[in-house]
Scaffold this motif. Structure first.
Motif, PDB file in Angstrom:
ATOM      1  N   SER A   1       0.820  -1.213   0.000  1.00 57.13           N
ATOM      2  CA  SER A   1       0.000   0.000   0.000  1.00 57.13           C
ATOM      3  C   SER A   1       0.856   1.266   0.000  1.00 57.13           C
ATOM      4  O   SER A   1       1.655   1.483   0.914  1.00 57.13           O
ATOM      5  N   PRO A   2       0.665   2.137  -1.004  1.00 52.09           N
ATOM      6  CA  PRO A   2       1.433   3.385  -1.009  1.00 52.09           C
ATOM      7  C   PRO A   2       1.085   4.275   0.184  1.00 52.09           C
ATOM      8  O   PRO A   2       1.930   5.007   0.684  1.00 52.09           O
ATOM      9  N   PHE A   3      -0.155   4.184   0.657  1.00 52.09           N
ATOM     10  CA  PHE A   3      -0.565   5.025   1.780  1.00 52.09           C
ATOM     11  C   PHE A   3       0.125   4.566   3.063  1.00 52.09           C
ATOM     12  O   PHE A   3       0.531   5.373   3.896  1.00 52.09           O
TER      13      PHE A   3
ATOM     14  N   ARG B   1       3.671   5.803   3.300  1.00 47.20           N
ATOM     15  CA  ARG B   1       3.832   7.167   3.822  1.00 47.20           C
ATOM     16  C   ARG B   1       4.112   7.138   5.331  1.00 47.20           C
ATOM     17  O   ARG B   1       5.023   7.799   5.818  1.00 47.20           O
TER      18      ARG B   1
ATOM     19  N   LYS C   1     -10.507  -7.850   6.697  1.00 50.04           N
ATOM     20  CA  LYS C   1     -10.179  -6.721   7.573  1.00 50.04           C
ATOM     21  C   LYS C   1     -10.183  -7.228   9.004  1.00 50.04           C
ATOM     22  O   LYS C   1     -11.163  -7.830   9.438  1.00 50.04           O
TER      23      LYS C   1
ATOM     24  N   LYS D   1      -9.935   1.662   6.552  1.00 54.01           N
ATOM     25  CA  LYS D   1      -8.796   1.547   5.627  1.00 54.01           C
ATOM     26  C   LYS D   1      -7.478   1.575   6.379  1.00 54.01           C
ATOM     27  O   LYS D   1      -7.398   2.084   7.499  1.00 54.01           O
ATOM     28  N   ILE D   2      -6.457   1.054   5.707  1.00 54.76           N
ATOM     29  CA  ILE D   2      -5.096   1.170   6.210  1.00 54.76           C
ATOM     30  C   ILE D   2      -4.438   2.357   5.498  1.00 54.76           C
ATOM     31  O   ILE D   2      -4.839   2.676   4.374  1.00 54.76           O
ATOM     32  N   PRO D   3      -3.475   3.010   6.154  1.00 51.29           N
ATOM     33  CA  PRO D   3      -2.838   2.680   7.428  1.00 51.29           C
ATOM     34  C   PRO D   3      -3.612   3.235   8.633  1.00 51.29           C
ATOM     35  O   PRO D   3      -4.341   4.209   8.508  1.00 51.29           O
TER      36      PRO D   3
ATOM     37  N   SER E   1      -3.340   8.612   5.998  1.00 54.76           N
ATOM     38  CA  SER E   1      -1.878   8.600   5.886  1.00 54.76           C
ATOM     39  C   SER E   1      -1.213   9.953   6.128  1.00 54.76           C
ATOM     40  O   SER E   1      -0.238  10.040   6.875  1.00 54.76           O
TER      41      SER E   1
END
Ligand SMILES: N[C@@H](CCC(=O)N[C@@H](CS)C(=O)NCC(=O)O)C(=O)O
Length: 284
Positions: free
Chosen positions: A17-19, A22, A44, A57-59, A71
């Motif tokens: 995950s790009p988020f 971060r 989840k 959602k993550i993170p 994020s």
């Protein structure tokens, strides 16, 4: 990292995950030790649902058990909660802070939707249109780089800052999109500042280990409009010899499978087997 009692900082995430990236970069920049709680795709955890009941959602960062979601809010939180550690992520001057927040929001509100449109585009025309939007969006960031960096190597000046984190987390995925679309997004001739920035960003100590694993995300076009994405999960405990040999070193975890009949999925898996070695050699 092994589960440990009493670790005050935990991050709920998943490595592709790009988020999530971060949050990891911000924690790395501040030298904050944390436990990484890996979520499984398609499931989840109860902890995630409890910690981020609004977006799920993550993170999610857990600091002494208290959740912080989104994020870029996590990045700001890390900057404020560990002010003495490392260099500040946001500039001190209120006007400069506003500019950096503006461009980070631009990445999420304008650039990211263009990237999403490109990965979903079904026709050649839609692909060309979406790719053009991504390039136009990046060109604005090339100009902003000149303004924000003040002649230094990063948007944040002489080190990674807020906008670097907001944009840089997508570089791995941009590479994946370059592979699938055949379009060079950060062209060295057209965007020399961003091209050199991207190299510096990926080579930075706070980023290196993480972005490299992102690069082994594999996207294979099984036909013009049919794409399968798999992630090859790299276990950081395996040694180089084993990595070179492949096989045992990787656990192939299919994530998305977009309109792929099983015969094509089988072809895809075969391609993955071949590509992962190439990818690993390339990034090492
Ligand atoms: N705006 C959010 C976006 C986070 C996000 O989209 N996370 C994805 C993983 S990359 C997620 O949790 N997706 C699960 C879902 O949408 O249900 C942030 O910046 O943290």
């Amino acid at each position: 990292m092994a589960a440990a009692e009493g670790i005050e900082v935990k991050l709920i995430g998943a490595w592709p995950s790009p988020f999530v990236l971060r949050a990891r970069i911000a924690l790395n920049l501040k030298g904050v030790e944390y436990e990484f709680l890996q979520e499984k795709f398609g499931e989840k955890s109860e902890l995630l649902l409890r910690s981020n009941p609004v977006y799920k959602k993550i993170p999610v960062l857990l600091h002494h058990g208290k959740p912080i979601c989104e994020s870029m809010i996590i990045v700001e939180y890390v900057d404020e909660a560990w002010p003495a550690a490392g260099r500040a992520i946001l500039p001190a001057d209120p006007y400069e802070r506003a500019l950096h927040r503006f461009w980070a929001a631009y990445v999420d509100d304008k650039l990211n939707p263009s990237g999403a449109a490109l990965s979903k585009a079904q026709t050649e025309e839609a692909k060309v249109e979406a790719a053009g939007q991504v390039i136009a969006g990046l060109k604005l960031l090339e100009e902003a780089f000149g303004r924000l960096s003040k002649g230094e190597g990063f948007f944040g000046g002489d080190d990674i800052g807020y906008v670097d984190i907001a944009l840089g987390c997508f570089l791995g995925w941009l590479k994946v999109m370059e592979k699938t679309s055949g379009v060079k997004f950060i062209d060295e001739e057209k965007m020399p500042l961003l091209a050199r920035w991207a190299e510096r960003f990926c080579a930075h100590e706070a980023v290196k280990a993480r972005i490299v694993t992102l690069w082994v995300a594999i996207v294979v076009m099984v036909s013009d409009n049919d794409m399968v994405i798999s992630f090859v999960d790299v276990d950081s405990n395996i040694d180089d010899e084993e990595k070179e040999k492949g096989g045992k070193a990787f656990a192939l975890a299919p994530h998305h499978s977009v309109s792929s009949p099983s015969s094509k999925a089988a072809l895809h898996l075969h391609q993955c087997q071949r590509m992962k070695m190439k990818q690993v050699r390339h990034i090492r």
